[in-house]
Design a protein around this motif. Structure first.
Motif, PDB file in Angstrom:
ATOM      1  N   TYR A  33       0.837  -1.200   0.000  1.00 21.17           N
ATOM      2  CA  TYR A  33       0.000   0.000   0.000  1.00 21.17           C
ATOM      3  C   TYR A  33       0.869   1.246   0.000  1.00 21.17           C
ATOM      4  CZ  TYR A  33      -3.614   3.386   1.229  1.00 21.17           C
ATOM      5  OH  TYR A  33      -4.460   4.453   1.215  1.00 21.17           O
ATOM      6  N   VAL A  34       1.881   1.291   0.842  1.00 25.30           N
ATOM      7  CA  VAL A  34       2.726   2.486   0.936  1.00 25.30           C
ATOM      8  C   VAL A  34       3.486   2.718  -0.375  1.00 25.30           C
ATOM      9  CG1 VAL A  34       4.731   3.487   2.109  1.00 25.30           C
ATOM     10  CG2 VAL A  34       2.898   2.439   3.446  1.00 25.30           C
ATOM     11  N   VAL A  35       3.981   1.654  -0.981  1.00 17.87           N
ATOM     12  CA  VAL A  35       4.689   1.791  -2.264  1.00 17.87           C
ATOM     13  C   VAL A  35       3.738   2.307  -3.340  1.00 17.87           C
ATOM     14  CG1 VAL A  35       5.816   0.478  -4.113  1.00 17.87           C
ATOM     15  CG2 VAL A  35       6.470   0.089  -1.732  1.00 17.87           C
ATOM     16  N   PHE A  36       2.549   1.721  -3.414  1.00 16.26           N
ATOM     17  CA  PHE A  36       1.566   2.152  -4.415  1.00 16.26           C
ATOM     18  C   PHE A  36       1.063   3.560  -4.118  1.00 16.26           C
ATOM     19  CE2 PHE A  36       0.245  -2.528  -5.227  1.00 16.26           C
ATOM     20  CZ  PHE A  36       1.408  -2.730  -5.951  1.00 16.26           C
ATOM     21  N   TRP A  37       0.937   3.906  -2.836  1.00 14.78           N
ATOM     22  CA  TRP A  37       0.518   5.254  -2.428  1.00 14.78           C
ATOM     23  C   TRP A  37       1.524   6.297  -2.898  1.00 14.78           C
ATOM     24  CZ3 TRP A  37       3.477   7.862   1.365  1.00 14.78           C
ATOM     25  CH2 TRP A  37       2.982   9.104   1.752  1.00 14.78           C
ATOM     26  N   ALA A  38       2.808   6.022  -2.686  1.00 14.21           N
ATOM     27  CA  ALA A  38       3.846   6.975  -3.094  1.00 14.21           C
ATOM     28  C   ALA A  38       3.837   7.156  -4.615  1.00 14.21           C
ATOM     29  CB  ALA A  38       5.216   6.500  -2.606  1.00 14.21           C
TER      30      ALA A  38
END
Length: 116
Positions: free
Chosen positions: A55-60
């Motif tokens: 999620y954090v990778v895709f969010w960034a």
């Protein structure tokens, strides 16, 4: 909206639901660990950890590509750390992608009308 931006938003939308479910399951497993002999916290912890990292990778990536304001980018991150926030993020991202598709189709129709 270009294809790479739409893809980044879609990836974030698709991971937000499972990440929220895994968070809720981890909380349930944590309660069960303390009240019964059932201990699935190590497994659910790892599953949730992997989904949260995705999620954090895709969010960034989505923040960079969609050129969100700081407030909007932070909102999606805060939603990821709330137990049911992923469901709200998924709904907001779905609405945003639907609006961009409608706008793209209107631009395409206008371009075809001008060329005729």
């Amino acid at each position: 909206m270009d294809l790479k931006t739409a893809t980044a938003l879609r990836r974030l939308r698709l991971i937000s639901g499972p990440e929220a479910v895994s968070f809720l399951l981890l909380m349930v497993c944590s309660v069960l660990k303390r009240t019964t002999d059932f201990n699935a916290v190590p497994v659910m912890g790892m599953v949730h950890g992997v989904l949260f990292i995705l999620y954090v990778v895709f969010w960034a990536d989505a923040w960079r590509r969609a050129k969100w304001t700081a407030g909007r980018g932070v909102l999606f991150f805060v939603l990821s750390v709330l137990p049911t926030g992923g469901f709200f993020a998924e709904r907001m991202l779905r609405r945003e992608s639907e609006e961009s598709v409608v706008a793209a189709r209107a631009d395409q129709a206008a371009a075809q009308g001008a060329g005729a």
